[in-house]
Design an enzyme around this catalytic site. Structure first.
Site, mmCIF file in Angstrom:
data_model
loop_
_atom_site.group_PDB
_atom_site.id
_atom_site.type_symbol
_atom_site.label_atom_id
_atom_site.label_comp_id
_atom_site.label_asym_id
_atom_site.label_seq_id
_atom_site.Cartn_x
_atom_site.Cartn_y
_atom_site.Cartn_z
ATOM 1 N N LYS A 183 0.820 -1.209 0.000
ATOM 2 C CA LYS A 183 0.000 0.000 0.000
ATOM 3 C C LYS A 183 0.866 1.276 0.000
ATOM 4 C CE LYS A 183 -3.513 -2.644 -0.320
ATOM 5 N NZ LYS A 183 -3.955 -3.610 0.610
HETATM 6 C C1 PLP Z 1 -5.050 -4.733 0.875
HETATM 7 C C2 PLP Z 1 -6.528 -4.735 0.817
HETATM 8 C C3 PLP Z 1 -7.326 -5.141 1.893
HETATM 9 C C4 PLP Z 1 -6.770 -5.810 3.116
HETATM 10 O O1 PLP Z 1 -5.790 -5.128 3.765
HETATM 11 P P1 PLP Z 1 -4.870 -5.873 4.852
HETATM 12 O O2 PLP Z 1 -4.256 -4.754 5.611
HETATM 13 O O3 PLP Z 1 -3.861 -6.654 4.070
HETATM 14 O O4 PLP Z 1 -5.720 -6.720 5.674
HETATM 15 C C5 PLP Z 1 -8.690 -4.993 1.798
HETATM 16 N N1 PLP Z 1 -9.261 -4.505 0.707
HETATM 17 C C6 PLP Z 1 -8.548 -4.131 -0.372
HETATM 18 C C7 PLP Z 1 -9.259 -3.569 -1.561
HETATM 19 C C8 PLP Z 1 -7.163 -4.245 -0.358
HETATM 20 O O5 PLP Z 1 -6.451 -3.920 -1.440
#
Ligand code: PLP
Length: 388
Positions: A183
């Site tokens: 992210k």
């Molecule tokens: C990365 C992601 C998540 C989950 O995030 P985590 O922190 O890995 O649990 C949920 N929704 C979307 C659209 C994502 O890209």
């Protein structure tokens, strides 16, 4: 042209971030404590949200918010199938039914018009997804939620740094941000829950740490408050300080990070206009600030006789990492094989979801790239499709 492997993503971590982690390691307090509190404050400053709770992941936050809203057997939750599986898994694990809503053919986001026909008496929650760094058209979705008295939780995993009509995502409503390694801002693993609802925030804070009314770390006195006891059974979803501290520097640089990602993405988009059959996602026309989380293209197999999976394999041979965000949830093994039996037939059509699920490909995009990396990727794509 460099042959060095160009990954899909590299976290924007600098030497100061690394020494900040080392300082936490030396400090004697490595789990949830002052750094995760600082991170929450930094998120509040950046987003303008009223409350922020740091968590071990956005998935953990999704679990907790579903619990806090009382979602369970017999309930329906509307969310796109074009999302990360975590949301759909959590809904399913709680015994509720994920109702898949289609997405726009070109920006991969759902909208109020697609959601409304799926609302039933049993609909308890809507979880739309800000996609790839663009913002959802929130006004229409919240209007719909208000009209039907159904809460909305925004999946803002891609949306830290994104704005809608001049407001940062998180300033209104209830959101889950992810700080997973891919992210825009990362703690390796981590998530942030934001809301304007003090009671909901307190509940999430309690549920994330054994159901105690306090964090392990007393912010003033460095010690567990002696009166801490279980108010309700909770989970173990707290974010350690060695993770939280990693994001503090990135949060200071977030405008710079977003700016650089945007410059790279726009360079991709410029160069890709010359490559037929390769179509980037569209940018919604309503006012928003894109935070360029992912650089997604669609590969039309009819044009070159080359499909997305073949393109990814060929890029890999050229030393370029690519990915898929996402393979539609309803097309994945468990849901393919069990959905109908558990929940009844999937409400179709999911035409835009299915079409894109086959064609989308994410290209390398991270702030430490430069324009020549972008040019290398586009040259590789042109060569691959040109040779077909
Ligand atoms: C990365 C992601 C998540 C989950 O995030 P985590 O922190 O890995 O649990 C949920 N929704 C979307 C659209 C994502 O890209």
């Amino acid at each position: 042209m460099s042959n060095e492997f160009l990954p899909l993503c590299r976290p924007a971590i600098d030497e100061q971030d690394i020494s900040a982690v080392a300082d936490v390691l030396r400090s004697g307090w490595i789990t949830t404590g002052p750094k995760s509190a600082e991170l929450e404050e930094s998120i509040l400053r950046h987003t303008g949200a009223q409350h922020a709770v740091s968590l071990s992941s956005a998935t953990a936050g999704m679990h907790l918010v579903l619990l806090a809203l009382g979602i369970g057997p017999g309930d329906e939750v509307i969310t796109p199938s074009m999302t990360w599986v975590s949301t759909v898994n959590m809904i399913t694990l709680l015994g509720a039914k994920p109702v898949f809503v289609d997405v726009d053919a070109d920006n991969l986001m759902t909208n109020a018009t697609l959601i409304e026909p799926l609302i039933t008496e049993r609909t308890k929650l809507i979880i739309p997804v800000h996609y790839a760094g663009a913002s959802l058209d929130l006004d229409a979705i919240y209007d719909l939620g208000e009209r039907y008295k159904i809460p909305v939780v925004e999946d803002a995993a891609h949306a830290l740094g994104c704005e809608y009509k001049g407001r940062p995502i998180g300033k209104t409503g209830t959101c889950l941000f992810s700080l997973h390694a891919i992210k825009n801002v990362t703690t390796a693993e981590g998530g942030i829950f934001t809301t304007q609802d003090a009671e909901l925030a307190a509940r999430i804070r309690r549920l994330k740490f054994h159901g105690l009314g306090v964090d392990a770390f007393d912010r003033e006195t460095q010690g567990r408050a002696p009166q801490a006891e279980v108010i309700e059974p909770g989970y173990k979803y707290n974010m350690p300080d060695i993770c939280a501290v990693l994001a503090l520097g990135q949060m200071k640089r977030i405008d710079e990070i977003t700016q650089k990602r945007g410059e790279l993405a726009l360079h991709y988009r410029d160069l890709l206009t010359a490559v037929g059959g390769i179509t980037p996602l569209s940018i919604p026309s309503y006012e928003h600030r894109h935070c360029w989380h992912l650089m997604i293209i669609r590969v039309d197999p009819l044009i070159y006789g080359l499909n997305r999976d073949q393109l990814i394999a060929r890029l890999k041979e050229c030393g370029i990492g690519a990915g898929i965000h996402f393979k539609a949830c309803h097309t994945q093994k468990y849901y393919r094989e069990n959905y109908a039996e558990k929940f009844g037939e999937i409400t179709k059509p999911l035409t835009n979801t299915e079409h894109n699920s086959e064609q989308i490909c994410s290209l390398p995009l991270f702030p430490d790239m430069n324009f020549s990396d972008v040019e290398r990727v586009v040259a590789a794509i042109s060569e691959i499709v040109g040779n077909k």
